[in-house]
Design a protein around this motif. Structure first.
Motif, short mmCIF file in Angstrom:
data_model
loop_
_atom_site.label_atom_id
_atom_site.label_comp_id
_atom_site.label_asym_id
_atom_site.label_seq_id
_atom_site.Cartn_x
_atom_site.Cartn_y
_atom_site.Cartn_z
N VAL A 58 0.87 -1.17 0.00
CA VAL A 58 0.00 0.00 0.00
C VAL A 58 0.91 1.23 0.00
CG1 VAL A 58 -0.16 0.24 2.51
CG2 VAL A 58 -2.10 0.94 1.07
N PRO A 85 -4.27 2.81 -3.44
CA PRO A 85 -5.02 1.58 -3.14
C PRO A 85 -4.09 0.37 -3.00
CG PRO A 85 -6.11 2.83 -4.88
CD PRO A 85 -4.78 3.49 -4.65
N THR A 86 -4.53 -0.57 -2.18
CA THR A 86 -3.76 -1.78 -1.95
C THR A 86 -3.50 -2.51 -3.26
OG1 THR A 86 -4.81 -1.99 0.21
CG2 THR A 86 -3.67 -3.93 -0.63
N GLY A 109 -4.00 -4.09 -9.05
CA GLY A 109 -4.74 -3.41 -7.99
C GLY A 109 -5.72 -4.35 -7.31
N LEU A 110 -5.68 -4.38 -5.98
CA LEU A 110 -6.63 -5.19 -5.22
C LEU A 110 -7.85 -4.38 -4.80
CD1 LEU A 110 -4.19 -7.22 -2.93
CD2 LEU A 110 -5.11 -7.84 -5.18
N GLU A 111 -7.73 -3.05 -4.87
CA GLU A 111 -8.86 -2.15 -4.58
C GLU A 111 -9.09 -1.26 -5.80
OE1 GLU A 111 -9.00 -0.71 -0.13
OE2 GLU A 111 -6.96 -0.46 -0.90
N ARG A 112 -10.31 -0.78 -5.92
CA ARG A 112 -10.60 0.17 -7.00
C ARG A 112 -10.10 1.55 -6.62
NH1 ARG A 112 -13.72 -2.01 -10.88
NH2 ARG A 112 -14.91 -3.89 -10.33
N ASP A 113 -9.58 2.25 -7.63
CA ASP A 113 -9.09 3.62 -7.44
C ASP A 113 -10.25 4.60 -7.63
OD1 ASP A 113 -7.34 5.70 -7.03
OD2 ASP A 113 -5.83 4.94 -8.41
N GLN A 116 -12.54 4.17 -10.50
CA GLN A 116 -13.35 2.95 -10.49
C GLN A 116 -12.70 1.80 -11.25
OE1 GLN A 116 -15.94 2.84 -8.36
NE2 GLN A 116 -15.19 4.91 -7.92
N ARG A 118 -9.14 -0.89 -11.42
CA ARG A 118 -8.05 -1.45 -10.63
C ARG A 118 -6.74 -1.25 -11.38
NH1 ARG A 118 -10.45 -4.89 -6.71
NH2 ARG A 118 -12.61 -5.42 -7.24
#
Length: 208
Positions: A58, A85-86, A109-113, A116, A118
């Motif tokens: 992160v 994001p993670t 990307g494990l999370e959305r930026d 919207q 990854r």
């Protein structure tokens, strides 16, 4: 037998025994034992090894859009600061020297930026090892990053280029396995000017 004759016989036996002792060869000296050299300490160099590393992480990011009307993640701001994001880094590598690896990072990307999407980026480069033959060592990388994350903004290009450096420490309990802590910095300049710092904890397996 007279006393004189007995004396001659005894004298003859003593003389014969002396000659026998003289004719007996002296025992050979025992061969000296060779001292074996101390075994060399094991080398943890990555030379000619293929590696695969996995590192979640992160970070933190600052974006400077080239136009004031471009949305960068925070409404009404022309400079945006936010958590990165993670992500998950997958990194194949090959040691082409004691001190040098060629590496290829794939960042997912494990999370959305805020877009919207990854993150999806590639970062080939090289890594330099300090004390490569030790099982505890520091490293530094120099990489070029190509980011293809979808932005969904007609005013911003999807493709971005960046330069990247990461520095870290790896400990190897086995020649084919290491765990590492890494800190990285990235500067992107095509979509907008962005500065990122990130950190992660990873594991690397190598063979042969």
């Amino acid at each position: 037998m007279t006393r004189a004759s007995l004396g001659l016989v005894v004298a003859g036996i003593i003389a014969a025994a002396g000659r026998a002792r003289a004719d007996t060869p002296a025992p050979a000296a025992a061969p000296a034992l060779k001292e074996l050299p101390a075994p060399a300490p094991p080398s943890y160099s990555h030379k000619l090894q293929v590696g695969l590393a996995v590192m979640p992480g992160v970070g933190y990011r600052v974006i400077f859009p080239y136009q004031a009307t471009i949305y960068c993640g925070q409404a009404g701001k022309t400079v945006c600061t936010q958590r990165l994001p993670t992500f998950l880094d997958l990194q194949p590598s090959f040691g082409f020297g004691n001190h040098w690896d060629v590496i290829f990072d794939l960042r997912l990307g494990l999370e959305r930026d805020f877009t919207q999407s990854r993150e999806l980026a590639f970062a080939p480069g090289v890594r330099y090892w300090i004390d490569p033959k030790e099982n505890a060592k520091f490293f530094a990388t120099l990489q070029v990053a190509y980011d293809v994350t979808r932005i969904h903004d007609a005013m911003v290009t999807n493709d971005d280029w960046a330069v990247r450096n990461s520095n870290g420490f790896m400990f190897e309990p086995l020649r084919n396995l290491g765990v590492y802590l890494q800190f990285g910095e990235t500067i992107g300049f095509v979509r907008w000017l962005r500065f990122e710092i990130d950190a992660g904890l990873g594991v690397q397996a190598r063979f042969p």
